[in-house]
Motif scaffolding. Structure first.
Motif, mmCIF file in Angstrom:
data_model
loop_
_atom_site.group_PDB
_atom_site.id
_atom_site.type_symbol
_atom_site.label_atom_id
_atom_site.label_comp_id
_atom_site.label_asym_id
_atom_site.label_seq_id
_atom_site.Cartn_x
_atom_site.Cartn_y
_atom_site.Cartn_z
ATOM 1 N N GLY A 69 -19.616 -8.770 13.572
ATOM 2 C CA GLY A 69 -18.686 -9.770 13.067
ATOM 3 C C GLY A 69 -19.001 -11.192 13.464
ATOM 4 N N LEU A 70 -20.204 -11.437 13.974
ATOM 5 C CA LEU A 70 -20.524 -12.791 14.434
ATOM 6 C C LEU A 70 -20.487 -13.784 13.278
ATOM 7 C CD1 LEU A 70 -21.457 -14.552 16.855
ATOM 8 C CD2 LEU A 70 -23.802 -14.122 16.102
ATOM 9 N N ALA A 71 -21.218 -13.474 12.211
ATOM 10 C CA ALA A 71 -21.187 -14.292 11.002
ATOM 11 C C ALA A 71 -20.466 -13.497 9.928
ATOM 12 C CB ALA A 71 -22.616 -14.632 10.553
ATOM 13 N N ARG A 72 -19.549 -14.120 9.244
ATOM 14 C CA ARG A 72 -18.759 -13.419 8.239
ATOM 15 C C ARG A 72 -19.593 -13.139 7.005
ATOM 16 N NH1 ARG A 72 -13.614 -16.957 7.202
ATOM 17 N NH2 ARG A 72 -15.261 -18.517 7.060
ATOM 18 N N THR A 73 -19.486 -11.912 6.506
ATOM 19 C CA THR A 73 -20.203 -11.532 5.287
ATOM 20 C C THR A 73 -19.212 -11.414 4.134
ATOM 21 O OG1 THR A 73 -19.968 -9.175 5.748
ATOM 22 C CG2 THR A 73 -21.945 -10.273 6.597
ATOM 23 N N SER A 74 -19.743 -11.570 2.920
ATOM 24 C CA SER A 74 -18.899 -11.485 1.743
ATOM 25 C C SER A 74 -19.759 -11.154 0.532
ATOM 26 C CB SER A 74 -18.166 -12.815 1.501
ATOM 27 O OG SER A 74 -17.476 -12.785 0.260
ATOM 28 N N ASN A 75 -19.174 -10.415 -0.413
ATOM 29 C CA ASN A 75 -19.858 -10.159 -1.675
ATOM 30 C C ASN A 75 -19.659 -11.290 -2.672
ATOM 31 O OD1 ASN A 75 -20.909 -7.617 -0.982
ATOM 32 N ND2 ASN A 75 -18.951 -6.628 -1.422
ATOM 33 N N THR A 76 -18.874 -12.291 -2.279
ATOM 34 C CA THR A 76 -18.640 -13.439 -3.158
ATOM 35 C C THR A 76 -19.639 -14.532 -2.853
ATOM 36 O OG1 THR A 76 -16.272 -12.960 -3.222
ATOM 37 C CG2 THR A 76 -16.968 -15.160 -3.919
ATOM 38 N N PRO A 77 -20.536 -14.850 -3.800
ATOM 39 C CA PRO A 77 -21.526 -15.898 -3.535
ATOM 40 C C PRO A 77 -20.859 -17.225 -3.225
ATOM 41 C CG PRO A 77 -22.116 -14.646 -5.499
ATOM 42 C CD PRO A 77 -20.721 -14.236 -5.116
ATOM 43 N N GLY A 78 -21.423 -17.939 -2.243
ATOM 44 C CA GLY A 78 -20.929 -19.280 -1.950
ATOM 45 C C GLY A 78 -19.825 -19.338 -0.929
ATOM 46 N N ARG A 79 -19.596 -18.248 -0.188
ATOM 47 C CA ARG A 79 -18.503 -18.269 0.783
ATOM 48 C C ARG A 79 -18.789 -19.248 1.916
ATOM 49 N NH1 ARG A 79 -15.413 -13.167 3.685
ATOM 50 N NH2 ARG A 79 -14.323 -14.388 5.261
ATOM 51 N N THR A 80 -20.045 -19.309 2.362
ATOM 52 C CA THR A 80 -20.398 -20.235 3.436
ATOM 53 C C THR A 80 -20.476 -21.647 2.875
ATOM 54 O OG1 THR A 80 -21.675 -18.516 4.541
ATOM 55 C CG2 THR A 80 -22.090 -20.768 5.224
ATOM 56 N N GLN A 81 -19.525 -22.496 3.225
ATOM 57 C CA GLN A 81 -19.439 -23.830 2.652
ATOM 58 C C GLN A 81 -19.714 -24.921 3.673
ATOM 59 O OE1 GLN A 81 -15.701 -24.218 0.567
ATOM 60 N NE2 GLN A 81 -15.787 -22.130 -0.187
ATOM 61 N N LEU A 82 -19.974 -24.552 4.908
ATOM 62 C CA LEU A 82 -20.181 -25.512 5.975
ATOM 63 C C LEU A 82 -21.453 -25.147 6.724
ATOM 64 C CD1 LEU A 82 -16.528 -25.329 7.344
ATOM 65 C CD2 LEU A 82 -17.423 -27.111 5.846
ATOM 66 N N LEU A 83 -21.865 -26.006 7.659
ATOM 67 C CA LEU A 83 -22.908 -25.653 8.599
ATOM 68 C C LEU A 83 -22.255 -24.891 9.751
ATOM 69 C CD1 LEU A 83 -24.958 -28.988 8.832
ATOM 70 C CD2 LEU A 83 -25.461 -26.977 7.428
ATOM 71 N N ASN A 84 -22.610 -23.637 9.926
ATOM 72 C CA ASN A 84 -22.042 -22.817 10.978
ATOM 73 C C ASN A 84 -23.041 -22.710 12.126
ATOM 74 O OD1 ASN A 84 -19.573 -22.156 9.607
ATOM 75 N ND2 ASN A 84 -20.769 -20.803 8.289
ATOM 76 N N LEU A 85 -22.591 -23.009 13.330
ATOM 77 C CA LEU A 85 -23.481 -23.145 14.483
ATOM 78 C C LEU A 85 -23.305 -21.975 15.457
ATOM 79 C CD1 LEU A 85 -22.864 -26.944 15.196
ATOM 80 C CD2 LEU A 85 -24.403 -25.897 13.527
ATOM 81 N N PHE A 86 -24.449 -21.414 15.885
ATOM 82 C CA PHE A 86 -24.446 -20.276 16.787
ATOM 83 C C PHE A 86 -25.408 -20.541 17.945
ATOM 84 C CE2 PHE A 86 -23.524 -18.824 12.511
ATOM 85 C CZ PHE A 86 -22.395 -18.019 12.674
ATOM 86 N N PRO A 87 -24.913 -21.016 19.095
ATOM 87 C CA PRO A 87 -25.787 -21.195 20.259
ATOM 88 C C PRO A 87 -26.246 -19.842 20.790
ATOM 89 C CG PRO A 87 -23.501 -21.596 20.842
ATOM 90 C CD PRO A 87 -23.520 -21.402 19.365
ATOM 91 N N ILE A 88 -27.496 -19.803 21.257
ATOM 92 C CA ILE A 88 -28.087 -18.583 21.795
ATOM 93 C C ILE A 88 -28.454 -18.818 23.250
ATOM 94 C CG2 ILE A 88 -29.935 -16.894 21.562
ATOM 95 C CD1 ILE A 88 -28.102 -16.945 19.147
ATOM 96 N N GLY A 89 -27.831 -18.063 24.153
ATOM 97 C CA GLY A 89 -28.103 -18.196 25.578
ATOM 98 C C GLY A 89 -27.032 -19.003 26.281
ATOM 99 N N GLU A 90 -26.968 -18.846 27.587
ATOM 100 C CA GLU A 90 -25.993 -19.576 28.409
ATOM 101 C C GLU A 90 -26.670 -20.043 29.695
ATOM 102 O OE1 GLU A 90 -23.083 -21.645 29.540
ATOM 103 O OE2 GLU A 90 -22.860 -20.553 27.642
ATOM 104 N N PRO A 91 -26.984 -21.341 29.808
ATOM 105 C CA PRO A 91 -26.777 -22.365 28.787
ATOM 106 C C PRO A 91 -27.662 -22.114 27.568
ATOM 107 C CG PRO A 91 -28.148 -23.213 30.536
ATOM 108 C CD PRO A 91 -27.691 -21.867 31.000
ATOM 109 N N PRO A 92 -27.331 -22.715 26.426
ATOM 110 C CA PRO A 92 -28.073 -22.421 25.196
ATOM 111 C C PRO A 92 -29.564 -22.737 25.311
ATOM 112 C CG PRO A 92 -26.035 -23.578 24.697
ATOM 113 C CD PRO A 92 -26.202 -23.639 26.187
#
Length: 220
Positions: A69-92
Motif C-alpha cells: 500500500g505504499l503507492a496507491r494503485t488504480s485501474n483508472t488512468p491518470g489517478r496520480t496527479q501530483l509528484l509523490n515523494l518516497f524517501p528511501i533510508g533513514e536518514p534518506p
C-alpha cells in the motif's frame, strides 16, 4: 537503515541484500506536491518514475519497497496527479519520485496541461534528479507518446532508462524481443541509458536488479 553499503562495484549477493533491506525497511511516503516550490531541499539524489497512464508505476514502486500500500494503485488512468515523494533510508539515502502518468489521462484538458507543466518544470529544474526510469508496458512496446517524452528528456539532457513492466503477461521470448527493439530505438538517443530492464511487479521478477540500478544511478 543502519550500516554502510557494501564496497565494490554494486553487484553480487551482498549488494542485492543491502539494496533489498534498504528499500524494504527504509521506504516511506513523505508528501505530494503540485508545484516546484513545495519540494524539499535538494539534499539527496532523486530517481523519478515516468510512464503512460496505467503502465504500472504504483505497482512497481510497491514491489521495489515491499509494501503493498505504499503507492496507491488504480485501474483508472491518470489517478496520480501530483509528484509523490518516497524517501528511501533513514536518514534518506535517495528519494523516489512518482510522476503523473501521461497519455490517456481521464481528466479535463486544463488539468492535464497543469500536470504536464509540473512534470516538465521538475525535469528541467531539479538539480538532484539523477535518472528517470521510463516505464513501458511490455505488451504495448514504445509508442509515439513515449517517443515524445524521450524527445523532451533528450532536450532537457536528463538521463533516462527504459524499464519494461508486466513481463509476466507475455512469454519470455516476447519480452526479449521487445527489449531488443527498445535497445535499438534508444541507441541513437543522446540522453538514454544503454540498458533496458525487464520487470514484473506481480511476480517480483527483475526487482532486485532494478533496486541495484537505482542505487547505482543515485550514487553516480
Amino acid at each position: 537503515m543502519n550500516g554502510a553499503a557494501p564496497s565494490g562495484s554494486g553487484t553480487g549477493a551482498g549488494a542485492e541484500r543491502y539494496a533489498r533491506d534498504l528499500f524494504k525497511s527504509g521506504a516511506a511516503f513523505a508528501k505530494s506536491v503540485s508545484a516546484l516550490d513545495q519540494l524539499p531541499a535538494d539534499d539527496v539524489p532523486e530517481i523519478a518514475f515516468a510512464g503512460r497512464s496505467n503502465v504500472g508505476k504504483s505497482s512497481l514502486l510497491n514491489a521495489l519497497c515491499g509494501q503493498h500500500g505504499l503507492a496507491r494503485t488504480s485501474n483508472t488512468p491518470g489517478r496520480t496527479q501530483l509528484l509523490n515523494l518516497f524517501p528511501i533510508g533513514e536518514p534518506p539515502e535517495l528519494r523516489l519520485v512518482d510522476m503523473p502518468g501521461y497519455g490517456f489521462a481521464k481528466a479535463p484538458k486544463q488539468v492535464v496541461e497543469g500536470w504536464k507543466r509540473l512534470v516538465f518544470d521538475y525535469l528541467r529544474g531539479r538539480a538532484t534528479l539523477r535518472r528517470v526510469m521510463l516505464l513501458i508496458d511490455v505488451r504495448r512496446g514504445i509508442k509515439d507518446v513515449d517517443l515524445e517524452v524521450m524527445e523532451l528528456l533528450d532536450e532537457a539532457a536528463v538521463t533516462y532508462q527504459v524499464a519494461l513492466t508486466k513481463a509476466d503477461k507475455v512469454k519470455p521470448t516476447g519480452a526479449a524481443f521487445v527489449q531488443k527493439e527498445a535497445l535499438a530505438a534508444l541507441s541513437k538517443r543522446p540522453a538514454a541509458f544503454p540498458e533496458v530492464l525487464v520487470s514484473s511487479a506481480e511476480k517480483n521478477e527483475g526487482i532486485d536488479q532494478m533496486r541495484l540500478t537505482i542505487l547505482d544511478a543515485a550514487r553516480s
